[in-house]
Scaffold this motif. Structure first.
Motif, PDB file in Angstrom:
ATOM      1  N   ASP A  77      -1.411   3.377  -9.265  1.00 17.96           N
ATOM      2  CA  ASP A  77      -2.040   2.079  -9.413  1.00 17.96           C
ATOM      3  C   ASP A  77      -2.360   1.880 -10.888  1.00 17.96           C
ATOM      4  O   ASP A  77      -1.934   2.661 -11.740  1.00 17.96           O
ATOM      5  CB  ASP A  77      -3.294   1.965  -8.535  1.00 17.96           C
TER       6      ASP A  77
ATOM      7  N   GLU B 187       0.805  -1.220   0.000  1.00 19.58           N
ATOM      8  CA  GLU B 187       0.000   0.000   0.000  1.00 19.58           C
ATOM      9  C   GLU B 187       0.841   1.275   0.000  1.00 19.58           C
ATOM     10  O   GLU B 187       0.380   2.326  -0.454  1.00 19.58           O
ATOM     11  CB  GLU B 187      -0.941   0.008   1.206  1.00 19.58           C
TER      12      GLU B 187
ATOM     13  N   ARG C 195      -1.189  -2.416  -5.250  1.00 23.36           N
ATOM     14  CA  ARG C 195      -1.823  -3.361  -6.166  1.00 23.36           C
ATOM     15  C   ARG C 195      -2.767  -4.270  -5.381  1.00 23.36           C
ATOM     16  O   ARG C 195      -2.404  -4.802  -4.335  1.00 23.36           O
ATOM     17  CB  ARG C 195      -0.728  -4.176  -6.875  1.00 23.36           C
ATOM     18  N   ILE C 196      -3.952  -4.464  -5.895  1.00 26.80           N
ATOM     19  CA  ILE C 196      -5.001  -5.135  -5.128  1.00 26.80           C
ATOM     20  C   ILE C 196      -4.636  -6.578  -4.761  1.00 26.80           C
ATOM     21  O   ILE C 196      -5.081  -7.094  -3.734  1.00 26.80           O
ATOM     22  CB  ILE C 196      -6.345  -5.097  -5.904  1.00 26.80           C
TER      23      ILE C 196
ATOM     24  N   GLU D 183      -1.828 -11.905  -9.568  1.00 29.31           N
ATOM     25  CA  GLU D 183      -0.695 -11.323  -8.849  1.00 29.31           C
ATOM     26  C   GLU D 183       0.563 -12.158  -9.069  1.00 29.31           C
ATOM     27  O   GLU D 183       1.651 -11.615  -9.240  1.00 29.31           O
ATOM     28  CB  GLU D 183      -1.017 -11.225  -7.354  1.00 29.31           C
TER      29      GLU D 183
ATOM     30  N   THR E 250      -2.686  -5.704  -1.522  1.00 29.15           N
ATOM     31  CA  THR E 250      -3.413  -4.950  -0.485  1.00 29.15           C
ATOM     32  C   THR E 250      -4.669  -5.666  -0.023  1.00 29.15           C
ATOM     33  O   THR E 250      -5.094  -5.512   1.115  1.00 29.15           O
ATOM     34  CB  THR E 250      -3.794  -3.551  -0.996  1.00 29.15           C
ATOM     35  N   ASP E 251      -5.277  -6.459  -0.905  1.00 30.81           N
ATOM     36  CA  ASP E 251      -6.490  -7.200  -0.547  1.00 30.81           C
ATOM     37  C   ASP E 251      -6.390  -8.602  -1.150  1.00 30.81           C
ATOM     38  O   ASP E 251      -7.125  -8.953  -2.077  1.00 30.81           O
ATOM     39  CB  ASP E 251      -7.721  -6.465  -1.076  1.00 30.81           C
TER      40      ASP E 251
ATOM     41  N   ARG F  72      -7.643 -13.486  -8.489  1.00 27.73           N
ATOM     42  CA  ARG F  72      -6.796 -12.396  -8.011  1.00 27.73           C
ATOM     43  C   ARG F  72      -5.420 -12.916  -7.635  1.00 27.73           C
ATOM     44  O   ARG F  72      -4.403 -12.288  -7.946  1.00 27.73           O
ATOM     45  CB  ARG F  72      -7.459 -11.702  -6.814  1.00 27.73           C
TER      46      ARG F  72
END
Length: 383
Positions: A326, A217, A222-223, A239, A226-227, A235
């Protein structure tokens, strides 16, 4: 009109179904050629994004000796010819864009929070390239350029300096069996160097984990970092694909073999790409931004080459900007990202995109110079 998205995705899928990504994860041996970042043989300009794995794949599959490419016209203008019957290779120009949604009166349509709604799209067009191995009569400076060091890096050992200068903590241990990045600690954990069978395998794995770390973050947010979602999810797969490609880009940049490959992800990557023909474009774009972020951070942190420079001058030097961005920034600025200290916007883009670019430049600390029609970064404005 041919579906370029699907054609390119199908080529990546073909490689995955054979058990590897183009230029990555092959059963390397010392006799095989180490791929470098593909470049235009005439201009010397490196190709980027999705074109890197595409051109690697073609060079690999067709046994080309170099990662140097040019168009039919460039070959002719250089005094050479493309060999009769030679098959061209599809590459593409890809520029993510977004446009403000307006109503019939031309006013912005707002969402529930009062922000303008935007439509995301991309400019995509294909073009054909030939490898220098497919040409005859090209001059020596096109086919055999003089060897040069890569941006001051003369040997693999210099990668230690690069890794140390990325500002990301790495801890080595003889007891560790696997490498990994841990977002909560913001730290990369690696087995000791002596546990790797050679230098290339160590550095390619380290660069893979550092690419993950760019998603923190405090960096590119990048999601997938971060999540995060568990193994097997789209997802998670994306990544890992970003990290795989980021490591490959950096290995190609430094001229080392890339061995940071885990076949366990192949089935997930195939599933994601089969479901979404644009996923590989997003992954390659994010990987390019991550690699550029690491290179820029190292450049900011490295010690000045001259020890005679006055300390006062060094202290007063204008601080450089880090690209806190981002995927939206990649889409907004397209081929202009990463931004330099001076930016001249393309006034021919649609009005919504142009307004969004102006707003974002102000947020990042750029100031407009009406005389030159350029935006110049100001450390004071960014503070």
């Amino acid at each position: 009109m041919a579906d370029i998205y699907q054609a390119i995705t199908d080529r990546i899928l073909d490689s995955l179904e054979q058990g590897h990504l183009p230029g990555i994860g092959q059963p390397w041996d010392p006799s095989r050629r180490t791929p470098l970042i593909p470049c235009n043989a005439v201009s010397g300009r490196q190709y980027s994004g999705i074109n890197v794995p595409l051109l690697w794949g073609e060079a690999e599959g067709r046994g080309f000796s170099q990662d140097r490419w040019l168009t039919f016209r460039q070959a002719k203008e250089a005094g050479g010819t493309v060999r009769k019957g030679a098959k061209s290779t599809l590459a593409c120009f890809y520029k993510p864009m977004k446009r403000e949604i307006v109503d019939d009166a031309g006013e912005p349509v707002l969402d529930d929070e009062g922000n303008p709604k935007e439509k995301h799209f991309a400019i995509l067009r294909g073009f054909n390239l030939f490898n220098v191995d497919q040409c005859d009569g090209l001059p020596d400076e096109v086919t055999n350029p003089p060897a040069t060091s890569v941006e001051g890096f003369d040997s693999v050992s210099e990668l230690d300096d690069f890794i140390d200068g990325c500002g990301i903590k790495i801890t080595h241990s003889l007891d560790r069996e696997i490498a990994g990045y841990y977002p909560r600690q913001d730290r990369v954990l690696m087995p000791a160097k002596e546990r790797f069978h050679d230098a290339d395998s160590y550095y390619s794995v380290a660069l893979h984990e550092l690419t993950h770390a760019t998603g923190h973050e405090s960096r590119l947010a990048r999601i997938g970092i971060t999540d995060p979602e568990p193994f097997g999810s789209d997802r998670y797969a994306l990544e890992e694909l970003v990290a795989q490609l980021g490591s490959a880009y950096l290995c190609g940049h430094f001229g080392i073999r890339n061995e940071a490959f885990d076949a366990a992800y192949i089935a997930n990557w195939i599933s994601v790409l089969q479901a979404d023909k644009k996923a590989i474009f997003r992954a390659t774009g994010a990987a390019r931004l991550a690699a550029e972020f690491l290179k820029q951070t190292h450049e900011e942190n490295r010690t000045p080459a001259s020890t005679d420079q006055p300390l006062k001058e060094s202290a007063e030097a204008k601080p450089k900007r880090r690209p806190q961005a981002d995927d939206q920034d990649i889409e907004l600025f397209g081929h202009q990202w990463p931004l330099g200290d001076s930016v001249k916007l393309d006034s021919t883009v649609d009005r919504g995109t142009f307004r969004a670019q102006v707003t974002r430049l102000k947020q990042m600390g750029y100031q407009f110079d009406a005389a030159t029609q350029t935006w110049t970064y100001s450390a004071a404005a960014a503070a």
